[in-house]
Design an enzyme around this catalytic site. Structure first.
Site, PDB file in Angstrom:
ATOM      1  N   CYS A   1       1.206  -0.899  -0.136  1.00 47.50           N
ATOM      2  CA  CYS A   1      -0.143   0.060  -0.496  1.00 47.50           C
ATOM      3  C   CYS A   1       0.948   1.446   0.337  1.00 47.50           C
ATOM      4  CB  CYS A   1      -0.697  -0.053   1.176  1.00 47.50           C
ATOM      5  SG  CYS A   1      -1.986   1.975   1.552  1.00 47.50           S
ATOM      6  N   HIS A   2       0.015   2.309  -0.127  1.00 45.27           N
ATOM      7  CA  HIS A   2       1.260   3.742  -0.177  1.00 45.27           C
ATOM      8  C   HIS A   2       1.288   4.104   0.930  1.00 45.27           C
ATOM      9  CE1 HIS A   2      -1.280   3.926  -4.330  1.00 45.27           C
ATOM     10  NE2 HIS A   2      -0.072   4.784  -4.403  1.00 45.27           N
ATOM     11  N   THR A   3       0.961   3.388   1.913  1.00 43.68           N
ATOM     12  CA  THR A   3       1.214   4.113   3.680  1.00 43.68           C
ATOM     13  C   THR A   3       2.504   3.004   4.297  1.00 43.68           C
ATOM     14  OG1 THR A   3      -1.337   3.924   4.228  1.00 43.68           O
ATOM     15  CG2 THR A   3       0.531   3.806   6.101  1.00 43.68           C
TER      16      THR A   3
ATOM     17  N   HIS B   1       0.465  -4.123   6.178  1.00 46.81           N
ATOM     18  CA  HIS B   1      -0.913  -3.982   6.825  1.00 46.81           C
ATOM     19  C   HIS B   1      -2.059  -4.504   5.715  1.00 46.81           C
ATOM     20  CE1 HIS B   1      -0.782   0.002   4.405  1.00 46.81           C
ATOM     21  NE2 HIS B   1      -2.497  -0.066   4.562  1.00 46.81           N
ATOM     22  N   GLU B   2      -1.685  -4.713   4.537  1.00 42.45           N
ATOM     23  CA  GLU B   2      -3.028  -5.617   4.251  1.00 42.45           C
ATOM     24  C   GLU B   2      -2.939  -7.451   3.511  1.00 42.45           C
ATOM     25  OE1 GLU B   2      -4.624  -1.778   0.854  1.00 42.45           O
ATOM     26  OE2 GLU B   2      -3.540  -3.478  -0.477  1.00 42.45           O
TER      27      GLU B   2
ATOM     28  N   CYS C   1     -12.489  -2.991  19.634  1.00 41.03           N
ATOM     29  CA  CYS C   1     -12.027  -3.656  20.977  1.00 41.03           C
ATOM     30  C   CYS C   1     -13.690  -3.618  21.725  1.00 41.03           C
ATOM     31  CB  CYS C   1     -11.456  -2.407  21.986  1.00 41.03           C
ATOM     32  SG  CYS C   1     -13.060  -1.297  22.237  1.00 41.03           S
TER      33      CYS C   1
ATOM     34  N   CYS D   1     -15.169  -0.028  23.957  1.00 40.11           N
ATOM     35  CA  CYS D   1     -15.221   1.564  24.349  1.00 40.11           C
ATOM     36  C   CYS D   1     -16.273   1.925  23.438  1.00 40.11           C
ATOM     37  CB  CYS D   1     -13.576   2.554  23.405  1.00 40.11           C
ATOM     38  SG  CYS D   1     -14.159   2.138  21.306  1.00 40.11           S
TER      39      CYS D   1
ATOM     40  N   CYS E   1     -16.911   1.997  20.183  1.00 37.50           N
ATOM     41  CA  CYS E   1     -17.095   0.934  19.199  1.00 37.50           C
ATOM     42  C   CYS E   1     -18.396   0.609  19.753  1.00 37.50           C
ATOM     43  CB  CYS E   1     -15.809   0.050  20.113  1.00 37.50           C
ATOM     44  SG  CYS E   1     -14.484  -0.326  19.175  1.00 37.50           S
TER      45      CYS E   1
ATOM     46  N   CYS F   1     -11.711   3.147  17.306  1.00 36.57           N
ATOM     47  CA  CYS F   1     -12.172   2.642  17.980  1.00 36.57           C
ATOM     48  C   CYS F   1     -11.135   3.539  19.238  1.00 36.57           C
ATOM     49  CB  CYS F   1     -11.687   1.437  18.434  1.00 36.57           C
ATOM     50  SG  CYS F   1     -10.838  -0.222  19.751  1.00 36.57           S
TER      51      CYS F   1
ATOM     52  N   ARG G   1      -7.771   2.566  17.307  1.00 35.20           N
ATOM     53  CA  ARG G   1      -7.119   3.367  16.427  1.00 35.20           C
ATOM     54  C   ARG G   1      -5.676   4.006  16.494  1.00 35.20           C
ATOM     55  NH1 ARG G   1      -9.748   9.327  17.868  1.00 35.20           N
ATOM     56  NH2 ARG G   1     -11.266   7.523  18.753  1.00 35.20           N
TER      57      ARG G   1
ATOM     58  N   CYS H   1      -7.769  -2.434   3.797  1.00 30.52           N
ATOM     59  CA  CYS H   1      -7.027  -1.622   3.599  1.00 30.52           C
ATOM     60  C   CYS H   1      -7.589  -0.934   2.520  1.00 30.52           C
ATOM     61  CB  CYS H   1      -5.313  -0.723   3.602  1.00 30.52           C
ATOM     62  SG  CYS H   1      -5.547   0.728   3.728  1.00 30.52           S
TER      63      CYS H   1
ATOM     64  N   ARG I   1      -1.722  -2.886  -7.397  1.00 31.44           N
ATOM     65  CA  ARG I   1      -1.862  -3.092  -5.791  1.00 31.44           C
ATOM     66  C   ARG I   1      -0.558  -4.391  -6.781  1.00 31.44           C
ATOM     67  NH1 ARG I   1      -2.818   0.288  -3.200  1.00 31.44           N
ATOM     68  NH2 ARG I   1      -3.620   0.161  -1.204  1.00 31.44           N
TER      69      ARG I   1
END
Length: 402
Positions: free
Chosen positions: A47-49, A69-70, A99, A102, A105, A113, A117, A177, A374
């Site tokens: 991902c770009h992130t 993270h994907e 979670c 909270c 949520c 969250c 978060r 994502c 991707r």
């Protein structure tokens, strides 16, 4: 022989310093602790992130680190207190969490969250602040609580979505994502009506959402879109540009340059996904007065700001933001996977390349050169590079340069 409760040695692509090629090394992955899950990753995508934090531009660098993270994988073992998933479950690790306790949520209106978060600077696990990765006794930091560029990773249970075991992990992992973020921004926040006019700035997933909502005119790049405008072809603000339907073949357009406006007073809704403040202004000002809704998805640079005249608000245009498409990871993402399984949502066309883990640096090259959407990374250590030439025929990307 069970390996639950033991340290696992496996291959991982480690970023040792900013902007330098990743090294595929054997690392150690500790067992999951309280409220943690250890997952065997089968497929992950870039991902770009990931690239942004690998380059370490505009934030505090934290290295060595395992990015990613994907992804899609299978639960190997669980820590104390985990009851929602068990070994053998198919899951998607998510960069944010739920979670389920909270105020956010428990609210139907929010997916932000309090506990889980997104935190880009945290390099350890919530339970004790320590990392579960190491190499020769030295710690390797986590990324977004997921770190999926490792064959095994440890994730908080609130950051794994249990999904249909029949779903192909090499396709649905993009729902971790990008796809969920863009798709959800359209269907959950913009909510275009059937037959409505939609403009998309920069992300095909948002256009896919507009297609699913049966918008009649979708101004974007492909994926069910009907037309587009390339900013380079005009010398005035995009919100003032008029055009003829299908006047330019969409195969000539770079998606990052797609900034458009429809004639007849503006679009019913727009979705901005580039992070460009110029695009944010255009997205807001191009919606129709009286009812137009603009949704911001893209993340700007830390010090960015933009201005627009207050009259646009007084003329009853609405500006909204969204995070992860307003989806609650554990509650909602399994249902999005089911949309794909029922062929209500297309994912395959967004995957333009595939490489084995050993060739992960090729994925970075493809993205830096703007040659694809991707790149799927197979966690097997061998194999060949695969290119979806059919998709690329319609998606000749070039980098966006301001």
């Amino acid at each position: 022989m069970s390996i639950a409760g033991q340290v696992i040695r496996c291959k991982a692509a480690v970023a040792w310093e900013a902007g330098k090629p990743l090294f595929v090394k054997e690392i150690e992955v500790a067992p999951p602790q309280k409220n943690e899950v250890r997952v065997k990753i089968h497929f992950t995508s870039l991902c770009h992130t990931d690239v942004y934090f690998w380059e370490a531009k505009g934030q505090n660098p934290l290295f060595p680190r395992i990015l990613g993270h994907e992804a899609g994988g299978v639960v190997e073992s669980v820590g104390k207190g985990v009851i929602d998933v068990q070994p053998g479950d198919h899951v998607l690790p998510i960069f944010t969490g739920e979670c389920k306790e909270c105020p956010h949520c428990l609210s139907e209106a929010s997916n932000m969250c309090d506990l889980l978060r997104i935190n880009t600077e945290r390099g350890g696990m919530l339970h004790d602040g320590h990392t579960r990765f190491s190499k020769d006794g030295k710690p390797i930091y986590h990324f977004l609580g997921t770190s999926t560029f490792s064959k095994y990773t440890v994730v908080h249970v609130g950051q794994v979505a249990k999904i249909n075991p029949e779903a192909p992990l090499d396709k649905v992992c993009v729902l971790s994502c990008e796809m969920s973020t863009g798709f959800g921004a359209t269907v959950n926040v913009a909510k275009p009506k059937k037959g409505g006019f939609v403009a998309v700035f920069g992300l095909g997933a948002a256009a896919e959402g507009a297609r699913v909502c049966e918008a009649s005119r979708i101004i974007a790049k492909k994926f069910g879109c009907t037309e587009f405008v390339n900013l380079k072809d005009h010398n005035k603000p995009v919100q003032e540009v008029g055009f003829l339907e299908n006047s330019i073949p969409y195969t000539l357009l770079n998606f990052e340059h797609l900034i458009a406006e429809m004639t007849g007073g503006g679009v019913d809704c727009s979705i901005e996904c580039t992070g460009s403040t110029q695009a944010m202004v255009s997205a807001f000002e191009c919606v129709h007065d009286g009812w137009g809704v603009a949704v911001l998805v893209g993340v700007p640079s830390r010090d960015d700001s933009f201005k627009t005249h207050p009259i646009h608000f007084l003329n009853e245009r609405t500006l909204r933001g969204t995070f992860f498409g307003n989806y609650k990871p554990r509650s909602d993402i399994p249902g999005v996977v089911e949309k794909y399984m029922k062929k209500e949502l297309e994912l395959d066309k967004f995957i333009t390349h595939s490489v084995p883990l050993l060739d992960i640096n090729k994925a970075f090259e493809y993205m830096l050169r703007g040659e694809g959407l991707r790149c799927m990374i197979r966690m097997d250590a061998s194999g060949t590079t695969w290119i979806n030439s059919t998709t690329l025929f319609y998606l000749p990307f070039t980098p966006y340069v301001e």
